[in-house]
Design a protein around this motif. Sequence first.
Motif, PDB file in Angstrom:
ATOM      1  N   TYR A 178     -75.216   0.634 -75.886  1.00 20.88           N
ATOM      2  CA  TYR A 178     -73.878   0.838 -76.332  1.00 20.88           C
ATOM      3  C   TYR A 178     -72.899   0.664 -75.144  1.00 20.88           C
ATOM      4  N   TYR A 179     -72.922   1.526 -74.183  1.00 24.98           N
ATOM      5  CA  TYR A 179     -72.247   1.439 -72.916  1.00 24.98           C
ATOM      6  C   TYR A 179     -71.996   0.082 -72.450  1.00 24.98           C
ATOM      7  N   ARG A 180     -73.158  -0.746 -72.617  1.00 21.72           N
ATOM      8  CA  ARG A 180     -72.849  -1.932 -72.056  1.00 21.72           C
ATOM      9  C   ARG A 180     -72.063  -2.951 -72.753  1.00 21.72           C
ATOM     10  N   GLU A 181     -72.401  -2.801 -74.246  1.00 24.81           N
ATOM     11  CA  GLU A 181     -71.775  -3.679 -75.273  1.00 24.81           C
ATOM     12  C   GLU A 181     -70.507  -3.433 -75.782  1.00 24.81           C
ATOM     13  N   THR A 182     -70.184  -1.864 -75.678  1.00 23.40           N
ATOM     14  CA  THR A 182     -68.994  -1.440 -76.287  1.00 23.40           C
ATOM     15  C   THR A 182     -68.043  -0.724 -74.845  1.00 23.40           C
ATOM     16  N   VAL A 183     -68.596  -0.017 -74.486  1.00 20.55           N
ATOM     17  CA  VAL A 183     -67.728   0.768 -73.322  1.00 20.55           C
ATOM     18  C   VAL A 183     -67.357  -0.214 -72.177  1.00 20.55           C
ATOM     19  N   LEU A 184     -68.297  -0.755 -71.827  1.00 16.78           N
ATOM     20  CA  LEU A 184     -68.026  -2.022 -70.513  1.00 16.78           C
ATOM     21  C   LEU A 184     -67.068  -2.968 -71.021  1.00 16.78           C
ATOM     22  N   GLU A 185     -67.144  -3.507 -72.243  1.00 16.85           N
ATOM     23  CA  GLU A 185     -65.879  -4.599 -72.724  1.00 16.85           C
ATOM     24  C   GLU A 185     -64.696  -3.701 -72.946  1.00 16.85           C
ATOM     25  N   ALA A 186     -64.512  -2.488 -73.448  1.00 21.49           N
ATOM     26  CA  ALA A 186     -63.309  -1.924 -73.533  1.00 21.49           C
ATOM     27  C   ALA A 186     -62.648  -1.662 -72.052  1.00 21.49           C
ATOM     28  N   ASN A 197     -85.165 -13.229 -67.514  1.00 22.20           N
ATOM     29  CA  ASN A 197     -83.973 -13.254 -67.155  1.00 22.20           C
ATOM     30  C   ASN A 197     -83.227 -12.249 -67.796  1.00 22.20           C
ATOM     31  N   TYR A 198     -83.665 -10.962 -67.032  1.00 24.25           N
ATOM     32  CA  TYR A 198     -82.821  -9.538 -67.532  1.00 24.25           C
ATOM     33  C   TYR A 198     -81.693  -9.446 -66.838  1.00 24.25           C
ATOM     34  N   SER A 199     -80.474  -9.896 -67.528  1.00 18.80           N
ATOM     35  CA  SER A 199     -79.400  -9.889 -66.947  1.00 18.80           C
ATOM     36  C   SER A 199     -78.534  -8.640 -66.747  1.00 18.80           C
ATOM     37  N   THR A 200     -79.053  -7.752 -67.416  1.00 18.81           N
ATOM     38  CA  THR A 200     -78.357  -6.354 -67.452  1.00 18.81           C
ATOM     39  C   THR A 200     -79.382  -5.387 -67.087  1.00 18.81           C
ATOM     40  N   SER A 201     -79.150  -4.277 -66.527  1.00 13.95           N
ATOM     41  CA  SER A 201     -80.170  -3.079 -66.398  1.00 13.95           C
ATOM     42  C   SER A 201     -80.524  -2.603 -67.684  1.00 13.95           C
ATOM     43  N   ASP A 202     -79.750  -2.179 -68.601  1.00 12.54           N
ATOM     44  CA  ASP A 202     -80.170  -1.524 -70.156  1.00 12.54           C
ATOM     45  C   ASP A 202     -81.295  -2.589 -70.532  1.00 12.54           C
ATOM     46  N   VAL A 203     -81.289  -3.731 -70.440  1.00 10.70           N
ATOM     47  CA  VAL A 203     -82.425  -4.549 -71.003  1.00 10.70           C
ATOM     48  C   VAL A 203     -83.525  -4.459 -70.199  1.00 10.70           C
ATOM     49  N   ALA A 204     -83.494  -4.450 -68.741  1.00 10.34           N
ATOM     50  CA  ALA A 204     -84.461  -4.523 -67.887  1.00 10.34           C
ATOM     51  C   ALA A 204     -85.296  -3.250 -67.912  1.00 10.34           C
ATOM     52  N   ILE A 205     -84.553  -2.268 -67.556  1.00 10.96           N
ATOM     53  CA  ILE A 205     -85.504  -0.805 -67.570  1.00 10.96           C
ATOM     54  C   ILE A 205     -86.473  -0.470 -68.573  1.00 10.96           C
ATOM     55  N   PRO A 206     -86.250  -0.529 -69.778  1.00 13.73           N
ATOM     56  CA  PRO A 206     -87.342  -0.092 -70.739  1.00 13.73           C
ATOM     57  C   PRO A 206     -88.627  -0.792 -70.452  1.00 13.73           C
ATOM     58  N   HIS A 207     -88.957  -2.058 -69.661  1.00 14.57           N
ATOM     59  CA  HIS A 207     -89.922  -2.916 -69.685  1.00 14.57           C
ATOM     60  C   HIS A 207     -90.839  -2.356 -68.551  1.00 14.57           C
ATOM     61  N   ARG A 259     -87.230  -7.051 -60.896  1.00 16.19           N
ATOM     62  CA  ARG A 259     -85.814  -6.718 -61.369  1.00 16.19           C
ATOM     63  C   ARG A 259     -85.482  -5.238 -61.577  1.00 16.19           C
ATOM     64  N   ILE A 260     -86.502  -4.498 -62.415  1.00 17.11           N
ATOM     65  CA  ILE A 260     -86.274  -3.096 -62.744  1.00 17.11           C
ATOM     66  C   ILE A 260     -85.981  -2.334 -61.205  1.00 17.11           C
ATOM     67  N   SER A 261     -86.576  -2.999 -60.237  1.00 18.71           N
ATOM     68  CA  SER A 261     -86.611  -2.038 -58.934  1.00 18.71           C
ATOM     69  C   SER A 261     -85.236  -1.919 -58.391  1.00 18.71           C
ATOM     70  N   VAL A 262     -84.419  -2.920 -58.692  1.00 19.78           N
ATOM     71  CA  VAL A 262     -82.952  -3.124 -58.362  1.00 19.78           C
ATOM     72  C   VAL A 262     -81.963  -2.801 -59.420  1.00 19.78           C
ATOM     73  N   ALA A 263     -82.466  -2.383 -60.493  1.00 16.95           N
ATOM     74  CA  ALA A 263     -81.724  -2.100 -61.583  1.00 16.95           C
ATOM     75  C   ALA A 263     -80.524  -0.810 -61.389  1.00 16.95           C
ATOM     76  N   GLY A 264     -79.443  -1.061 -61.809  1.00 15.13           N
ATOM     77  CA  GLY A 264     -78.441  -0.100 -61.760  1.00 15.13           C
ATOM     78  C   GLY A 264     -77.026  -0.727 -62.229  1.00 15.13           C
ATOM     79  N   ALA A 265     -76.226   0.089 -62.780  1.00 18.96           N
ATOM     80  CA  ALA A 265     -74.951  -0.348 -63.247  1.00 18.96           C
ATOM     81  C   ALA A 265     -74.328  -0.956 -61.999  1.00 18.96           C
ATOM     82  N   GLY A 266     -74.274  -0.363 -60.875  1.00 13.67           N
ATOM     83  CA  GLY A 266     -73.304  -1.015 -59.840  1.00 13.67           C
ATOM     84  C   GLY A 266     -74.059  -2.567 -59.344  1.00 13.67           C
ATOM     85  N   ASN A 267     -75.198  -2.650 -59.255  1.00 15.48           N
ATOM     86  CA  ASN A 267     -75.903  -3.699 -59.252  1.00 15.48           C
ATOM     87  C   ASN A 267     -75.662  -4.805 -60.105  1.00 15.48           C
ATOM     88  N   ASP A 268     -75.409  -4.589 -61.347  1.00 19.62           N
ATOM     89  CA  ASP A 268     -75.227  -5.427 -62.324  1.00 19.62           C
ATOM     90  C   ASP A 268     -73.971  -6.353 -62.189  1.00 19.62           C
TER      91      ASP A 268
END
Length: 696
Positions: free
Chosen positions: A656-664, A524-534, A364-373
């Motif tokens: 923060y970008y996922r939870e706040t900025v993307l929502e806005a 189930n790491y649905s977003t990259s910010d959750v996946a990458i630190p692993h 999952r990390i190997s394909v992580a990125g804001a675009g692929n999410d």
Amino acid sequence: MTKLPEIFGNLVFNEEAMRERLPEESYLALKRTIDQGEALNPALADVVARAMKEWALEKGVTHYTHWFHPLSGVTAEKHESFIAPDGKGGVKMELSGKALIKGEADASSFPSGGLRATFEARGYTAWDPTSFAFIKDGVLCIPTAYCSYGGEALDLKTPLLRSMDALSAQALRVLALFGTSARRVTATVGAEQEYFLVDRDRYYQRKDLIYTGRTLFGAKPPKGQELDDHYYGMIKLRVSAFMKELNEELWKLGILAKTEHNEAAPAQHELAPIFASCNVACDHNQVTMEIMRRVAKRHNLTCLLHEKPFEGVSGSGKHDNWSLSTNTGVNLLEPGDTPAENAQFLLFLLAVVKAVDDYQDLLRISVAGAGNDHRLGGSEAPPAILSVSLGEDLEKLLDAIEKGEHAEQTEHRTIRVGSDVLPPIPQDTTDRNRTAPFAFTGNKFEFRMPGSQQSLAWPNTVLNSIVAASLGEFADVLEQAEDFNASLNALLRETITKHKRILFSGDGYDESWRIAAEKCGLTNYSTSDVAIPHLLDEKNVRMFEKLGVLSETELRARCEIMLENYCKQINIEAMTMIEMARRDILPAVIGYSGRMANAMNAKKAACPGLACAAETALLEKVGALTDEMHERCLALEEAVSGVQTLPQSYALRATYYRETVLEAMAALRKAADELETVTDKGAWPYPSYGRLLYRV
């Protein structure tokens, strides 16, 4: 008419060119390095460099470059001319073995994740003889690895090559137990590349496409892909002309472009090549994306490689078809006619199944990125939950092995379509499951999660490494076995029992699968910010270090870079949205409202009793949405500025970008897209989805 055999590879210093220009002893030595992974003799470099230079000069080339893959995700090159003083006031053309083997690049100007500081600028490029040199734009491109002054990998190629070595070493350990005399095992890859083509003039009217590669605003057109009429449909003449030139350019570069067709979404297409070794395939895919963009320009088109250029229609992926072959030409993932009796095949198959289960997070990390999410889990691509689809026959076989029952052989079946004039069709032993992230497709696995714009080097580095780890564990057990067959059968059953939870051939889009996957412990790491630190989880660091693929320092750098890129990409998108809203959309609709109000007032003045219900309702609607959009824009500006109050941690900022900025951003887009539907098309400042998707 182009004669394909005559042009194929004519811009590549390939085996034919080497055989023709190198002394036989030098040619055979270089072949052993390429085919068997033998260490390169430095004395050979001078011979190869001279031959390569003469070949390039005959093609009109004046410069060469060490072509490499920094951690920016795109390729890099610094051009050097062949000229050198001849000592007589003139020049001579020169390429030494030293210059071929080693180059230098500024290591502090590329992403390094802290491996290099501004005052630590030195980095080295090193010739990769396993990937042929080629001519692009009149420059001799020499594929190279790229490392820091201290030897840390600063690129995507170096760990890929290391992972291929590790995979070969562990696979050979297993093969030796079966009495196979192979000397090298190579991962092979075929990369299916999806992309969109849009009119170039309209592309330049969209700031979002220019700055981010995707549309940040855009109301859905009346027709999307509901009728499935674009998939495999007739290719438009303009697109066909693009494809024809693209193929010829790729063939000249030795890239085996094979399949082309319209994809599911309007304006979406696909190109697929024939398999090549993993390293070469990744190099070829990088070149393919570059050539796609260049050829598109010549047809007044723009090639969009973002994973989700348009909302409401399917995005683009890059399916990674991965297999294993020996130097003797044996495909280790070929079941043969009797897979139940092919213990070697079953062991390699289960090594992959085990690897995917043990390292779901890494894939999952190997394909992580804001675009692929935007794409994963959106009922258009595989879900973010890893699973392996083997097909009904193989899953029945594994079930029988686990239970110790007799495994029935798969019958060769045919399908009779029902008309006497149509021949019977041989039926494959497995169906195709487009919702499966990782599917066995006959003699290979198809990893369907990579994004369309990313380099395949990182996903394949991970895939090679985790399979190498599994094979190494298998070899550790079997090499100590007193009774090989008994230990092998026990190992097969144990592996099936432990890892069968990852097997799933059903509908990956169904909510019931998500629930079932969660119950059996799949990640189930649905977003990259959750996946990458692993990436830095202890088991992952330990695996990479044990295989010699990446050190903990190199992994920390990559984790930092991935999180930083995630933050930067979303920030660029947010700032682009604000500029488009403030400078283009709001002024346009305010002007439109003013003209509409003046027209309504003029109508009332001319005939005071005339009804203006339509104008009034429309003006109120536009006014309300304009105010809402203004408020949403203020909220997005506040969200973006809030990043500066956070600690200097990309992990925290990514969340923060996922939870706040993307929502806005989503809220602003919702208001703007609704506003587009009630604004005169002549007043709206950007080409609509309809004009972008249907007017190529």
